[in-house]
Design a protein around this motif. Structure first.
Motif, PDB file in Angstrom:
ATOM      1  N   ARG A 311       0.824  -1.223   0.000  1.00  0.00           N
ATOM      2  CA  ARG A 311       0.000   0.000   0.000  1.00  0.00           C
ATOM      3  C   ARG A 311       0.849   1.260   0.000  1.00  0.00           C
ATOM      4  N   GLY A 312       2.172   1.097   0.065  1.00  0.00           N
ATOM      5  CA  GLY A 312       3.069   2.248   0.027  1.00  0.00           C
ATOM      6  C   GLY A 312       3.314   2.882   1.374  1.00  0.00           C
ATOM      7  N   ALA A 313       2.913   2.220   2.462  1.00  0.00           N
ATOM      8  CA  ALA A 313       3.115   2.780   3.795  1.00  0.00           C
ATOM      9  C   ALA A 313       4.583   2.676   4.192  1.00  0.00           C
ATOM     10  N   THR A 314       5.016   3.606   5.035  1.00  0.00           N
ATOM     11  CA  THR A 314       6.383   3.580   5.533  1.00  0.00           C
ATOM     12  C   THR A 314       6.544   2.400   6.485  1.00  0.00           C
ATOM     13  N   THR A 315       7.477   1.516   6.166  1.00  0.00           N
ATOM     14  CA  THR A 315       7.665   0.295   6.939  1.00  0.00           C
ATOM     15  C   THR A 315       9.124   0.175   7.360  1.00  0.00           C
ATOM     16  N   LYS A 316       9.336  -0.106   8.638  1.00  0.00           N
ATOM     17  CA  LYS A 316      10.691  -0.260   9.155  1.00  0.00           C
ATOM     18  C   LYS A 316      11.317  -1.537   8.622  1.00  0.00           C
ATOM     19  N   ASP A 317      12.541  -1.423   8.143  1.00  0.00           N
ATOM     20  CA  ASP A 317      13.296  -2.555   7.604  1.00  0.00           C
ATOM     21  C   ASP A 317      12.506  -3.258   6.498  1.00  0.00           C
ATOM     22  N   ARG A 318      12.057  -2.455   5.558  1.00  0.00           N
ATOM     23  CA  ARG A 318      11.225  -2.970   4.463  1.00  0.00           C
ATOM     24  C   ARG A 318      11.944  -4.046   3.655  1.00  0.00           C
ATOM     25  N   ARG A 319      13.199  -3.812   3.352  1.00  0.00           N
ATOM     26  CA  ARG A 319      13.924  -4.755   2.497  1.00  0.00           C
ATOM     27  C   ARG A 319      14.042  -6.130   3.157  1.00  0.00           C
ATOM     28  N   ALA A 320      14.283  -6.154   4.475  1.00  0.00           N
ATOM     29  CA  ALA A 320      14.415  -7.432   5.182  1.00  0.00           C
ATOM     30  C   ALA A 320      13.087  -8.179   5.207  1.00  0.00           C
ATOM     31  N   ILE A 321      11.983  -7.452   5.353  1.00  0.00           N
ATOM     32  CA  ILE A 321      10.658  -8.081   5.347  1.00  0.00           C
ATOM     33  C   ILE A 321      10.373  -8.696   3.974  1.00  0.00           C
ATOM     34  N   GLU A 322      10.693  -7.956   2.922  1.00  0.00           N
ATOM     35  CA  GLU A 322      10.483  -8.475   1.573  1.00  0.00           C
ATOM     36  C   GLU A 322      11.367  -9.690   1.304  1.00  0.00           C
ATOM     37  N   GLU A 323      12.585  -9.667   1.840  1.00  0.00           N
ATOM     38  CA  GLU A 323      13.495 -10.796   1.649  1.00  0.00           C
ATOM     39  C   GLU A 323      12.968 -12.045   2.354  1.00  0.00           C
TER      40      GLU A 323
END
Length: 738
Positions: A311-323
């Protein structure tokens, strides 16, 4: 004078191109004539001839859908000169006529139209290329000229070479440390993981020899036909960070998830680096099991975080969550069977270019239009409804068991694709490994029969399996770093004490260096044979090549530059350490069409060679600073290191300049322009200008002071780091490998 005049000539050529040149875009549809092209300022320009598009087609790599080239067949009609010229425009293949050059730029979705970049530069190219040629000639003459500063510095170095006392030292204990510590580090990593997984029983797996037979099957992976072993290794590395787990092979891990899912989902094999992800999953260690991804009500724990990201919300440590989510989905894809595309199929019919009528293989003639689709050159294997092309466009379609299979597939083949894995699973449950082995042999025969000439040669297939076993970047990186540190401290100690390292010690280091060089040569050679192109197309490959360059340079410089041996080990280890960041061994891929040029190899080789030489200068400067700090009387050694760095400076700067201008020629061939102000282009130019200051000690007296030059060498190397790593990971651009 020639060197400086060449730069002036290059600038004059650029100025002439700016004044007299035209650049724009020509869009033409199949069968249509075009005489005008759009210029960047919004106007249009008229050509003294017409361009007609006869046909556009994509050339694929053998047997897969990865594009190898984009080709436009055109006809130029020049009424004024009563000439008709047929030609082709492709990537890295220019069509030139009357000062106009056409480049393949894009194509319409229906493949009935193309966009060709047009460059009209009748005078600037000749002037600019003359400047490039003069630059190369003047660089060559500079090294030959007996009166050049480069030759004078060599004479100075010979005068400074004073015989030092030989100090004998036993290196057996050091070698034991060299050999044991990296192994201990690797074992320590494995034992740490073992401690975290000891709470779980060992997972169920196939016998090693049976799992290896799975790895010997063909598979379509990353737009390339390769051994299933390659996918298995990448899968294990992606999940766990290593290609083995509890001393199990990558094939055992891969097939374990396929056939013993219930056992493997409890294993903490999924590496999680982020504390944020660990908190979401509710784990304490660095590894999670698949069960950890589910809550008490079988809900997916990352669902909310992934939803916020989408949804484009600001998420902490986004890259690690996606990984972490990617790793979870990899397991899902494998268990569902959609990852394993190992069933090739070629359709018995194709579509004709105009009417869309079906061509029969028996007569090769379309039923209504009469267009001929010759099996020898115009048949496209597959059933996706695309038009007949030429022989280079042939490919087959690879399916997994879970894919929707084509309607024209014969019943026997349909049953084989749909039910073979069910039968294999039954044999696994029964532990009937003899029958299973026979079934795998039949499956490989099926692949060879259906894929035929599209399969890679046996030599390439076997080479890839050898490469998968040999590629241990982390172990080699840690070993080279340790050897480099030990040898660096040893050599510095000898310099401080005014004695040289014993011949026996030098022989040991030379032998180790030769072994590292041999290993890297074999690995890079195997990668070259497997990929069928020079392995210089991504960050891993370029850093691996830089490691190879540093080891080679340490051999070439060892007689005049006694610190080259430790520097070679240190730089080799650091380069390999950088190469293994992110994915420890990136996938071997098909070369992008625009990179399919011999200039790629020349451009990257000379650039990486210059970076290696600048790195030697930086470490040389660091050594001089250490010597000066430890003892003020080390002026002779500091001066000698200064002369060595000055000697290295010339080939380093000239290699960088050559690499930049070879890249400019390549850009002109590919896109019709020399310079695009890409971040890496800009920083490479800044680096060249910065180091060029040190080439003028007569005009800049500070560079005649050894300590100033050494500090400059250390600080200036930051520009190299920005040029390579800053662009790759921060600034981006078309040169980015990140």
């Amino acid at each position: 004078m020639m060197l400086h005049f060449s730069f002036l000539l290059i600038l004059v050529g650029a100025f002439v191109t700016r004044l007299a040149g035209e650049r724009g875009m020509l869009h033409v549809r199949e069968g249509e004539d075009a005489v005008r092209f759009a210029v960047a300022d919004g106007t249009s320009a008229t050509m003294p001839f017409t361009v007609k598009l006869n046909k556009f087609h994509i050339v694929y790599y053998a047997g897969v859908r990865a594009p190898m080239d984009f080709v436009s067949a055109v006809t130029i009609t020049d009424a004024g000169k009563n000439k008709v010229v047929d030609g082709e425009v492709a990537m890295n293949k220019i069509l030139s006529y009357r000062g106009y050059r056409f480049y393949q730029s894009g194509y319409d979705e229906d493949r009935k139209g193309v966009s060709l970049a047009v460059s009209h530069d009748p005078y600037g190219i000749a002037v600019t290329y003359s400047g490039y040629l003069l630059l190369l000639v003047s660089i060559a003459l500079f090294f030959v000229n007996r009166h050049s500063r480069f030759r004078r510095l060599q004479d100075t170095l010979n005068r400074l070479d004073k015989p030092l006392r030989t100090h004998s030292i036993h290196v057996c204990s050091a070698l034991l440390c060299v050999c044991s510590l990296p192994v201990a580090a690797v074992r320590s990593t494995g034992s740490d993981a073992g401690e975290q997984t000891s709470v779980e029983s060992d997972p169920k797996v196939l016998p090693r020899e049976i799992a290896a037979k799975f790895g010997d099957l063909y598979i379509l992976y990353n737009d390339r036909i390769c051994p299933l072993q390659t996918l298995a290794k990448d899968f294990a590395v992606k999940l766990y960070g290593h290609s083995s787990y509890k001393r199990l092979t990558a094939e055992q891990i891969f097939t374990g998830w396929m056939f013993y899912y219930s056992s493997w989902k409890k294993q903490p094999i999924i590496k999680v680096k982020s504390k944020v992800v660990r908190q979401i999953l509710g784990i304490k260690g660095g590894y999670a099991s698949l069960d950890d991804f589910y809550g008490s009500y079988n809900e997916y724990k990352l669902e909310e975080a992934i939803g916020n990201i989408r949804r484009g919300a600001t998420t902490k440590d986004r890259r690690a969550i996606e990984e972490a989510d990617e790793k979870y989905n990899l397991i899902v894809l494998l268990y569902s069977g959609k990852m394993v595309k190992m069933f090739p199929h070629g359709s018995n019919s194709v579509l004709c270019s105009e009417s869309g009528d079906i061509c029969s293989e028996s007569d090769d003639i379309c039923s209504e239009s009469g267009d001929i689709c010759s099996e020898s050159d115009d048949v496209r294997m597959g059933n996706d409804g695309e038009n007949c092309g030429n022989g280079n466009e042939e490919y087959i379609v690879w399916y997994s068991q879970g894919d929707s299979l084509p309607g024209d597939m014969e019943d026997n083949e349909w049953l084989f694709v749909r039910k073979s894995f069910d039968y294999i699973h039954e044999m696994v449950v029964k532990k009937d490994f003899e029958t299973l082995s026979g079934m795998l042999a039949k499956m490989k025969i099926y692949q060879q029969k259906k894929a035929g000439r599209f399969l890679p040669p046996d030599s390439r297939f076997k080479a890839e399996k050898i490469y998968n076993y040999l590629s241990y970047t982390k172990f080699l990186a840690m070993s080279c770093l340790f050897i480099g540190i030990v040898s660096f401290l040893l050599y510095c100690n000898r310099l401080i004490n005014g004695c040289r390292v014993s011949d026996r010690t030098e022989l040991v280091f030379h032998t180790l260096c030769a072994l590292v060089f041999l290993y890297l040569t074999v690995v890079i050679g195997l990668r070259r044979h497997i990929s069928a192109h020079t392995p210089l197309s991504n960050g891993f490959e370029t850093m691996q090549f830089m490691a190879w360059c540093t080891v080679l340079l340490s051999f070439l410089l060892r007689r005049k530059f006694f610190m080259s041996q430790p520097f070679g080990f240190l730089l080799c280890g650091l380069s390999l350490l950088v190469a293994m960041q992110g994915e420890s061994n990136p996938r071997i891929t098909q070369l992008a069409p625009v990179l399919s040029s011999p200039l790629l190899s020349v451009h990257v080789v000379v650039i990486m060679l210059s970076y290696s030489l600048f790195a030697f200068m930086m470490l040389n400067g660091l050594t001089a600073v250490i010597l000066s700090f430890v003892r003020k009387e080390n002026t002779v050694q500091v001066e000698r290191l200064y002369v060595v760095s000055q000697i290295i400076l010339y080939p380093a700067v000239f290699c960088l300049a050559t690499g930049i201008f070879v890249g400019a020629v390549w850009a002109n061939i590919s896109w019709g322009r020399y310079w695009g102000w890409d971040p890496k282009e800009v920083w490479a130019l800044i680096t060249m200008l910065l180091y060029s200051l040190a080439l003028h000690p007569d005009s800049l007296p500070l560079f005649r002071r050894p300590m100033f030059f050494h500090v400059f060498s250390i600080v200036a190397f930051l520009s190299i780091l920005i040029t390579y790593f800053g662009v790759n990971f921060v600034l981006g651009g078309m040169h980015s490998y990140a």
